[in-house]
Design a protein around this motif. Sequence first.
Motif, PDB file in Angstrom:
ATOM      1  N   MET A  37      33.339  40.275  44.958  1.00 33.29           N
ATOM      2  CA  MET A  37      34.620  39.657  45.320  1.00 33.29           C
ATOM      3  C   MET A  37      34.986  38.555  44.322  1.00 33.29           C
ATOM      4  N   ILE A  38      34.016  37.726  43.967  1.00 35.71           N
ATOM      5  CA  ILE A  38      34.269  36.648  43.013  1.00 35.71           C
ATOM      6  C   ILE A  38      34.604  37.232  41.647  1.00 35.71           C
ATOM      7  N   GLY A  39      33.879  38.249  41.225  1.00 28.37           N
ATOM      8  CA  GLY A  39      34.121  38.878  39.932  1.00 28.37           C
ATOM      9  C   GLY A  39      35.490  39.513  39.811  1.00 28.37           C
ATOM     10  N   GLN A  40      36.077  39.908  40.927  1.00 29.20           N
ATOM     11  CA  GLN A  40      37.393  40.540  40.926  1.00 29.20           C
ATOM     12  C   GLN A  40      38.539  39.545  41.073  1.00 29.20           C
ATOM     13  N   MET A  41      38.210  38.278  41.293  1.00 34.43           N
ATOM     14  CA  MET A  41      39.262  37.271  41.440  1.00 34.43           C
ATOM     15  C   MET A  41      40.053  37.149  40.147  1.00 34.43           C
ATOM     16  N   GLU A  42      41.369  37.062  40.261  1.00 29.98           N
ATOM     17  CA  GLU A  42      42.241  36.909  39.104  1.00 29.98           C
ATOM     18  C   GLU A  42      42.234  35.450  38.650  1.00 29.98           C
ATOM     19  N   LEU A  60      37.713  37.744  36.787  1.00 29.96           N
ATOM     20  CA  LEU A  60      36.680  36.876  36.253  1.00 29.96           C
ATOM     21  C   LEU A  60      35.625  37.681  35.490  1.00 29.96           C
ATOM     22  N   ASP A  61      35.282  38.861  35.989  1.00 24.27           N
ATOM     23  CA  ASP A  61      34.289  39.706  35.315  1.00 24.27           C
ATOM     24  C   ASP A  61      34.693  40.049  33.881  1.00 24.27           C
ATOM     25  N   ASN A  62      35.977  40.027  33.554  1.00 30.30           N
ATOM     26  CA  ASN A  62      36.446  40.395  32.216  1.00 30.30           C
ATOM     27  C   ASN A  62      36.697  39.194  31.312  1.00 30.30           C
ATOM     28  N   LEU A  63      36.570  37.989  31.837  1.00 28.74           N
ATOM     29  CA  LEU A  63      36.907  36.792  31.065  1.00 28.74           C
ATOM     30  C   LEU A  63      36.060  36.652  29.801  1.00 28.74           C
TER      31      LEU A  63
END
Length: 93
Positions: A37-42, A60-63
């Motif tokens: 859920m945290i990793g998918q936060m915009e 966040l996962d892509n930052l």
Amino acid sequence: FCEACVGKWLNAKSTCPTCRKKTTRKTISRVRVVERMIGQMEIKCSNADNKTGCRWIGPLDNLETHIHTKCEHEVIHCRHVGCATWLKRRNMG
């Protein structure tokens, strides 16, 4: 808490950082659902500012990938041998 924060806490104390019950590294587990859920936060790029900064918004996962490979506003070391200059990726020639 992130893994690093929990590790620091447990190095100093042997209790849960939330409820303060006695615990060890072996008794603490990751909550994968929450991690996803945290990793998918915009979020906005860390190189964003009000006027001229990066306008990327994504999970966040892509930052980290964005910043280290694509962000035109990331300040990087010049790739030319012997050059000690730091500049924004977009200004690299």
